[in-house]
Design a protein around this motif. Structure first.
Motif, PDB file in Angstrom:
ATOM      1  N   GLU A  51      42.393  33.093  37.525  1.00 12.20           N
ATOM      2  CA  GLU A  51      42.909  33.372  36.183  1.00 12.20           C
ATOM      3  C   GLU A  51      42.914  34.881  35.925  1.00 12.20           C
ATOM      4  O   GLU A  51      43.883  35.434  35.390  1.00 12.20           O
ATOM      5  CB  GLU A  51      42.058  32.672  35.118  1.00 12.20           C
ATOM      6  N   ASN A  52      41.815  35.538  36.298  1.00 13.77           N
ATOM      7  CA  ASN A  52      41.743  36.996  36.110  1.00 13.77           C
ATOM      8  C   ASN A  52      42.797  37.697  36.967  1.00 13.77           C
ATOM      9  O   ASN A  52      43.413  38.688  36.522  1.00 13.77           O
ATOM     10  CB  ASN A  52      40.351  37.524  36.438  1.00 13.77           C
ATOM     11  N   GLU A  55      45.693  36.418  37.783  1.00 14.32           N
ATOM     12  CA  GLU A  55      46.981  36.220  37.112  1.00 14.32           C
ATOM     13  C   GLU A  55      47.122  37.175  35.939  1.00 14.32           C
ATOM     14  O   GLU A  55      48.195  37.746  35.703  1.00 14.32           O
ATOM     15  CB  GLU A  55      47.102  34.759  36.643  1.00 14.32           C
ATOM     16  N   LYS A  56      46.027  37.378  35.181  1.00 15.63           N
ATOM     17  CA  LYS A  56      46.061  38.332  34.057  1.00 15.63           C
ATOM     18  C   LYS A  56      46.324  39.744  34.556  1.00 15.63           C
ATOM     19  O   LYS A  56      47.102  40.494  33.963  1.00 15.63           O
ATOM     20  CB  LYS A  56      44.745  38.289  33.283  1.00 15.63           C
ATOM     21  N   ILE A  96      49.919  39.991  35.476  1.00 19.37           N
ATOM     22  CA  ILE A  96      50.753  40.140  34.282  1.00 19.37           C
ATOM     23  C   ILE A  96      50.610  41.558  33.745  1.00 19.37           C
ATOM     24  O   ILE A  96      51.602  42.226  33.410  1.00 19.37           O
ATOM     25  CB  ILE A  96      50.383  39.092  33.220  1.00 19.37           C
ATOM     26  N   SER A  97      49.359  42.044  33.673  1.00 20.41           N
ATOM     27  CA  SER A  97      49.124  43.411  33.172  1.00 20.41           C
ATOM     28  C   SER A  97      49.792  44.432  34.084  1.00 20.41           C
ATOM     29  O   SER A  97      50.369  45.425  33.619  1.00 20.41           O
ATOM     30  CB  SER A  97      47.628  43.702  33.080  1.00 20.41           C
TER      31      SER A  97
END
Length: 169
Positions: free
Chosen positions: A137-138, A140-141, A144-145
């Motif tokens: 999840e991190n 993926e974040k 995205i960032s």
């Protein structure tokens, strides 16, 4: 006549002794056998009449009893030897069973440890999967960032280039 009477008494006495002496010997031998004394020489057989046949029979009984007791002694020795073998075998079986029991206890203890370890491994794997999911999840974040930063960087570059072109004009 007195001589005849004396002679008759002597003959009857001798005849009576000849009949009663072997019967007494047979009777004495039978009493000895009844008392358990069977180890003696056979009676001497002096005649083939009924008393001689009785003497032969008592000698045969005595001989048969000696043979039976001898066989019983041999059988008793054999039974005793087999009993000792059985006792030894029983001790070996008992020792083997004690070893099997000890091994089973060790296996049970090992299984407990393995079950405990498996439970601990399962908990650790669950935590690891949770951490991997969290890291994913991190990631993926961050992706995205990173895309946002890249987009902003492209826009910034374009703006800088546009500014640079406008300043050159």
């Amino acid at each position: 006549s007195l001589i005849i009477v004396v002679l008759c008494v002597l003959i009857s006495q001798t005849t009576a002794n000849a009949i009663t002496k072997p019967i007494r010997a047979v009777t004495t031998r039978m009493k000895q056998i009844v008392e358990g004394n069977i180890h003696h020489e056979p009676l001497i057989i002096k005649s083939q009449d009924e008393v001689g046949q009785l003497t032969t029979s008592i000698n045969a009984v005595n001989e048969n009893l000696q043979s039976i007791f001898k066989n019983l002694g041999e059988i008793s020795g054999t039974v005793n030897a087999h009993g000792e073998e059985l006792t030894h075998s029983a001790i070996e079986v008992k020792t083997g069973m004690e070893q099997v029991s000890a091994t089973m206890q060790q296996l049970a203890a090992g299984a407990e440890v393995q079950a405990s370890s498996a439970g601990h491994i399962s908990e650790t794997m669950t935590e690891l999967i949770s951490k991997i999911d969290e890291a994913n999840e991190n990631g993926e974040k961050v992706q995205i960032s990173s895309k946002d930063v890249l987009t902003l960087t492209h826009k910034g570059s374009e703006l800088m280039e546009t500014s640079s072109q406008q300043m050159s004009k």
